[in-house]
Enzyme design. Structure first.
Site, PDB file in Angstrom:
ATOM      1  N   TYR A  55      56.989  30.305  90.282  1.00  0.00           N
ATOM      2  CA  TYR A  55      55.892  30.032  90.486  1.00  0.00           C
ATOM      3  C   TYR A  55      54.906  30.574  89.274  1.00  0.00           C
ATOM      4  CZ  TYR A  55      54.182  27.112  94.548  1.00  0.00           C
ATOM      5  OH  TYR A  55      53.815  26.107  95.211  1.00  0.00           O
ATOM      6  N   GLU A  57      51.206  29.164  88.618  1.00  0.00           N
ATOM      7  CA  GLU A  57      49.909  28.811  88.641  1.00  0.00           C
ATOM      8  C   GLU A  57      49.052  29.327  87.611  1.00  0.00           C
ATOM      9  OE1 GLU A  57      47.788  28.818  92.522  1.00  0.00           O
ATOM     10  OE2 GLU A  57      49.098  27.385  93.478  1.00  0.00           O
ATOM     11  N   ASP A 201      46.106   5.249  77.500  1.00  0.00           N
ATOM     12  CA  ASP A 201      47.449   5.736  78.340  1.00  0.00           C
ATOM     13  C   ASP A 201      48.566   4.907  77.778  1.00  0.00           C
ATOM     14  OD1 ASP A 201      49.382   5.932  80.254  1.00  0.00           O
ATOM     15  OD2 ASP A 201      48.026   4.983  81.780  1.00  0.00           O
ATOM     16  N   THR A 227      53.294   9.429  80.279  1.00  0.00           N
ATOM     17  CA  THR A 227      54.457   9.963  80.896  1.00  0.00           C
ATOM     18  C   THR A 227      55.405  10.619  79.823  1.00  0.00           C
ATOM     19  OG1 THR A 227      55.867   7.797  80.798  1.00  0.00           O
ATOM     20  CG2 THR A 227      54.239   8.565  82.897  1.00  0.00           C
ATOM     21  N   LYS A 230      59.548   7.666  79.857  1.00  0.00           N
ATOM     22  CA  LYS A 230      59.878   6.202  79.547  1.00  0.00           C
ATOM     23  C   LYS A 230      60.601   6.337  77.942  1.00  0.00           C
ATOM     24  CE  LYS A 230      56.516   4.859  83.001  1.00  0.00           C
ATOM     25  NZ  LYS A 230      55.188   4.256  83.247  1.00  0.00           N
ATOM     26  N   ARG A 236      61.255  13.132  84.133  1.00  0.00           N
ATOM     27  CA  ARG A 236      59.864  12.701  84.974  1.00  0.00           C
ATOM     28  C   ARG A 236      58.778  13.575  84.729  1.00  0.00           C
ATOM     29  NH1 ARG A 236      62.316   7.990  86.463  1.00  0.00           N
ATOM     30  NH2 ARG A 236      60.250   7.142  87.118  1.00  0.00           N
TER      31      ARG A 236
HETATM   32  C1  LIG Z   1      54.326   4.533  84.162  1.00  0.00           C
HETATM   33  C2  LIG Z   1      52.879   4.491  84.175  1.00  0.00           C
HETATM   34  C3  LIG Z   1      52.021   5.455  84.813  1.00  0.00           C
HETATM   35  C4  LIG Z   1      52.613   6.091  85.790  1.00  0.00           C
HETATM   36  O1  LIG Z   1      53.383   7.010  85.944  1.00  0.00           O
HETATM   37  P1  LIG Z   1      54.168   7.600  87.202  1.00  0.00           P
HETATM   38  O2  LIG Z   1      54.977   8.712  86.616  1.00  0.00           O
HETATM   39  O3  LIG Z   1      54.884   6.426  87.653  1.00  0.00           O
HETATM   40  O4  LIG Z   1      53.150   8.144  87.860  1.00  0.00           O
HETATM   41  C5  LIG Z   1      50.694   5.510  84.285  1.00  0.00           C
HETATM   42  N1  LIG Z   1      50.451   4.560  83.389  1.00  0.00           N
HETATM   43  C6  LIG Z   1      50.938   3.706  82.865  1.00  0.00           C
HETATM   44  C7  LIG Z   1      50.389   2.799  81.552  1.00  0.00           C
HETATM   45  C8  LIG Z   1      52.309   3.742  83.032  1.00  0.00           C
HETATM   46  O5  LIG Z   1      53.228   2.716  82.492  1.00  0.00           O
END
Ligand SMILES: *Cc1c(COP(=O)(O)O)cnc(C)c1O
Length: 420
Positions: A55, A57, A201, A227, A230, A236
């Site tokens: 942990y 925090e 994003d 994220t 991807k 993740r």
């Molecule tokens: C995949 C994605 C997210 C969310 O990610 P999670 O890990 O699935 O919560 C947010 N914004 C965009 C543009 C995404 O493609």
């Protein structure tokens, strides 16, 4: 191909069998979901370590629990690598995933009820950009822009007009089904004019940015949300990045605003992924992802498919199957039986319902991770073409034939993380 999991097999053979089955599925199929990838064996190992047990925090040097001699170093390493790779002044590597990372942005820069702006979900935006069913659209007043029906591209005059009329506190750019380059300078200019915080994003394209295959949102965006799982090919998780000016607000929003203890095993795996992404071979990877997507788009156009915006600049292709008279879901399910994994997706101005839309969304990050190149894209397009045709005719034999052809190519190209 399945990996040895001796302890798991001994303790819980039922779960071990499921993991083995998933490994086999991932090994044998052609995975075209553009938000998925294969992590390396090193990332996989890092995410399965005893860092899980700790942990922590707070932030490095400012924790609420003792025993952080090692964890602080792990997190500092991940942060330093993120800053170096993306060229940013500040990075927070603690968000549990992309959606909580975006929620932290709202917490940092807006009050409940404030106006926020993002791309509409059915146009290719993400749920967390203020769409109605999401907390971000329930607790904030989401106004949404789209793409033009004739071009499939964002109309910046329309975005500017909407922004100046609605005066959002936050503007999101980026999305989940955008096949074209995001014009960060154009969004930055609009955000400046209306006094909004611009959030890029880049969840889908972070790996392309790191590899120099998509323009960087630095220094145009105030905040960069991504994220890590991807195109970046990490575990993740997620990261928030910014200039020093916003560091405190973002850090406070993630912890204690939204989360408790960070997932240290994930932080470690993010550090590994960032290290991998800083290597010359990752630049080659990112360029190949885009080259493969271009080649695949060309091969699909040659076969008479309709692609939203007419093609792709990145890793993603949005196919409108309306002219083929096969609904997206029917096609996606048939392709799945043929060993080709895609997702059904709305297309802009879709006349069909979101749960039964007109399109499928595909992408090249995973197949590129397995070493497929532009020379393979004609075969991939051919399988998709035959699969969609078979879906329309409910020809299960044709789908089974494709499945065995796919498995044969895949067996010659073992996936990272599954190859050992
Ligand atoms: C995949 C994605 C997210 C969310 O990610 P999670 O890990 O699935 O919560 C947010 N914004 C965009 C543009 C995404 O493609």
């Amino acid at each position: 191909m399945t990996l040895p999991h001796p302890a798991l097999s001994a303790t819980d053979p039922e779960l071990a069998a499921l993991v083995g089955a998933e490994e086999q599925l991932q090994a044998e199929t052609l995975r075209l979901i553009p938000s998925e990838n294969y992590v390396s064996a090193a990332v996989l190992e890092a995410s399965g370590t005893v860092l899980q047990n700790k942990y922590s925090e707070g932030y490095a040097g400012r924790r609420y629990y003792e025993g952080q001699q090692v964890i602080d170093q792990v997190e500092r390493l991940a942060v330093a690598r993120a800053k170096a790779l993306f060229g940013v002044e500040h990075a927070n590597v603690q968000p549990y995933s992309g959606s909580p990372a975006n929620l932290a942005v709202y917490l940092a820069f807006a009050e409940p009820g404030d106006t926020v702006m993002g791309m509409a979900l059915p146009m290719g935006g993400h749920l967390t950009h203020g769409w109605g069913v999401s907390a971000t659209g329930k607790w904030f007043r989401g106004v949404q822009y789209g793409v033009r029906q004739d071009t499939g591209l964002i109309d910046f005059d329309e975005v500017r007009e909407l922004a100046l009329k609605e005066r959002p506190k936050i503007i999101f750019c980026g999305g989940t089904a955008l096949p074209r380059t995001i014009d960060f300078p154009a969004f930055a200019e609009i955000a400046r004019e209306c006094g909004a915080v611009l959030v890029a994003d880049v969840a889908h394209i972070a790996g392309l940015i790191a590899g120099g295959a998509h323009p960087s949102p630095v220094p145009h965006a105030d905040v960069i949300s991504t994220t890590t799982h991807k195109t970046l090919r990490g575990p993740r998780g997620a990261m928030l990045m910014s200039r020093e000016e916003h560091a405190k607000a973002l850090d406070k929003a993630v912890f204690p605003g939204l989360q408790g203890g960070p997932h240290n095993q994930t932080t470690a795996a993010i550090a590994v992924a960032l290290h991998e992404a800083s290597q010359p071979s990752f630049r080659t990877y990112a360029q190949s992802v885009v080259a493969n997507a271009r080649a695949l788009a060309e091969a699909l156009l040659d076969r008479g498919f309709d692609l939203v915006s007419g093609g792709t600049d990145n890793h993603l292709i949005l196919m409108d199957l309306t002219p083929k008279e096969v609904p997206g879901k029917v096609a996606a399910k048939a392709l799945d039986r043929a060993g080709i994994v895609v997702n059904y997706n709305t297309v802009p101005y879709d006349p069909r319902k979101p749960f039964d839309p007109s399109g499928i969304r595909i992408g090249t990050p995973s197949l590129t991770s397995r070493g497929l190149g532009t020379e393979h894209m004609a075969a991939v397009a051919d399988w998709i073409d035959r699969g969609v045709t078979a879906a329309g005719k409910e020809d299960e034999q044709a789908l089974a034939t494709i499945r065995s052809e796919v498995a044969e190519l895949m067996s010659a190209h073992p996936a990272p993380g599954l190859a050992g």
